[in-house]
Design a protein around this motif. Structure first.
Motif, short mmCIF file in Angstrom:
data_model
loop_
_atom_site.label_atom_id
_atom_site.label_comp_id
_atom_site.label_asym_id
_atom_site.label_seq_id
_atom_site.Cartn_x
_atom_site.Cartn_y
_atom_site.Cartn_z
N LEU A 191 0.84 -1.21 0.00
CA LEU A 191 0.00 0.00 0.00
C LEU A 191 0.86 1.25 0.00
O LEU A 191 0.58 2.22 -0.70
CB LEU A 191 -0.92 -0.02 1.23
N TRP A 192 1.93 1.22 0.79
CA TRP A 192 2.84 2.37 0.88
C TRP A 192 3.53 2.63 -0.46
O TRP A 192 3.64 3.77 -0.91
CB TRP A 192 3.87 2.13 1.98
N ALA A 193 3.98 1.56 -1.12
CA ALA A 193 4.71 1.71 -2.37
C ALA A 193 3.84 2.34 -3.46
O ALA A 193 4.34 3.06 -4.32
CB ALA A 193 5.24 0.36 -2.84
N HIS A 194 2.55 2.05 -3.42
CA HIS A 194 1.65 2.60 -4.44
C HIS A 194 0.90 3.84 -3.95
O HIS A 194 0.11 4.40 -4.70
CB HIS A 194 0.66 1.52 -4.89
N GLY A 195 1.12 4.21 -2.70
CA GLY A 195 0.45 5.40 -2.17
C GLY A 195 -1.03 5.20 -1.94
O GLY A 195 -1.80 6.16 -1.96
N TRP A 196 -1.45 3.96 -1.71
CA TRP A 196 -2.86 3.66 -1.51
C TRP A 196 -3.22 3.79 -0.04
O TRP A 196 -3.44 2.81 0.65
CB TRP A 196 -3.20 2.26 -1.99
N SER A 197 -3.30 4.98 0.47
CA SER A 197 -3.68 5.19 1.86
C SER A 197 -5.07 5.80 1.91
O SER A 197 -5.59 6.28 0.91
CB SER A 197 -2.69 6.13 2.55
N ASP A 198 -5.69 5.77 3.09
CA ASP A 198 -6.98 6.40 3.25
C ASP A 198 -6.84 7.76 3.93
O ASP A 198 -7.72 8.20 4.62
CB ASP A 198 -7.97 5.50 3.98
N GLU A 199 -5.70 8.41 3.68
CA GLU A 199 -5.44 9.71 4.27
C GLU A 199 -6.41 10.77 3.77
O GLU A 199 -6.79 11.68 4.48
CB GLU A 199 -4.01 10.14 3.96
N GLN A 200 -6.86 10.65 2.52
CA GLN A 200 -7.78 11.62 1.94
C GLN A 200 -9.15 11.53 2.57
O GLN A 200 -9.94 12.48 2.52
CB GLN A 200 -7.90 11.42 0.43
N ASP A 201 -9.49 10.38 3.16
CA ASP A 201 -10.81 10.19 3.76
C ASP A 201 -10.97 10.95 5.05
O ASP A 201 -12.06 11.09 5.55
CB ASP A 201 -11.07 8.70 4.01
#
Ligand SMILES: [Zn+2]
Length: 126
Positions: free
Chosen positions: A115-125
């Motif tokens: 998730l980190w390598a692709h930037g797939w976080s739920d930080e925008q939520d």
């Protein structure tokens, strides 16, 4: 548009560091406080890690790995003629408990690394 630092993140290195329960960015800080409790930030490099949530991928991965391990052990026991119910009880039941507990942190770390390598976080939520 991802930044240049995000583009250069190496997925395999991040997954490998996650498998070792280490920060996907620096590879030195720990990913977890305790057994599976994820840290907010890396203690070494300060990378925010709290927004990488693994969700239902973790049990799917663990069950898949466990199913293959148990299936191979059962097949091996049957091929060797040791496939009695008592042997299954004494070998497979402890194996079905120990293997998932042993691989849970590494699997969760690997997923966090991906998730980190692709930037797939739920930080925008938030
Ligand atoms: Zn770090």
């Amino acid at each position: 548009m991802p930044s240049s630092s995000e583009q250069t993140r190496k997925t395999s290195m991040a997954i490998w560091r996650g498998l070792k329960c280490r920060c996907p960015q620096c590879g030195q800080g720990w990913l977890f406080h305790h057994y599976l409790e994820q840290v907010e930030h890396c203690a070494v490099c300060g990378e925010p890690l709290a927004y990488y949530r693994v969700g239902l991928i973790l049990p799917l991965l663990v069950i898949t790995v466990l199913g293959h391990v148990i299936g191979l052990v059962m097949l091996e026991m049957e091929l060797r003629g040791a496939g009695s119910p008592l042997v299954y009880l004494y070998v497979l039941v402890p194996l079905a408990i120990i293997v998932p507990l042993a691989i849970l942190p590494s699997c969760k770390g690997a997923i966090i690394g991906l998730l980190w390598a692709h930037g797939w976080s739920d930080e925008q939520d938030r």
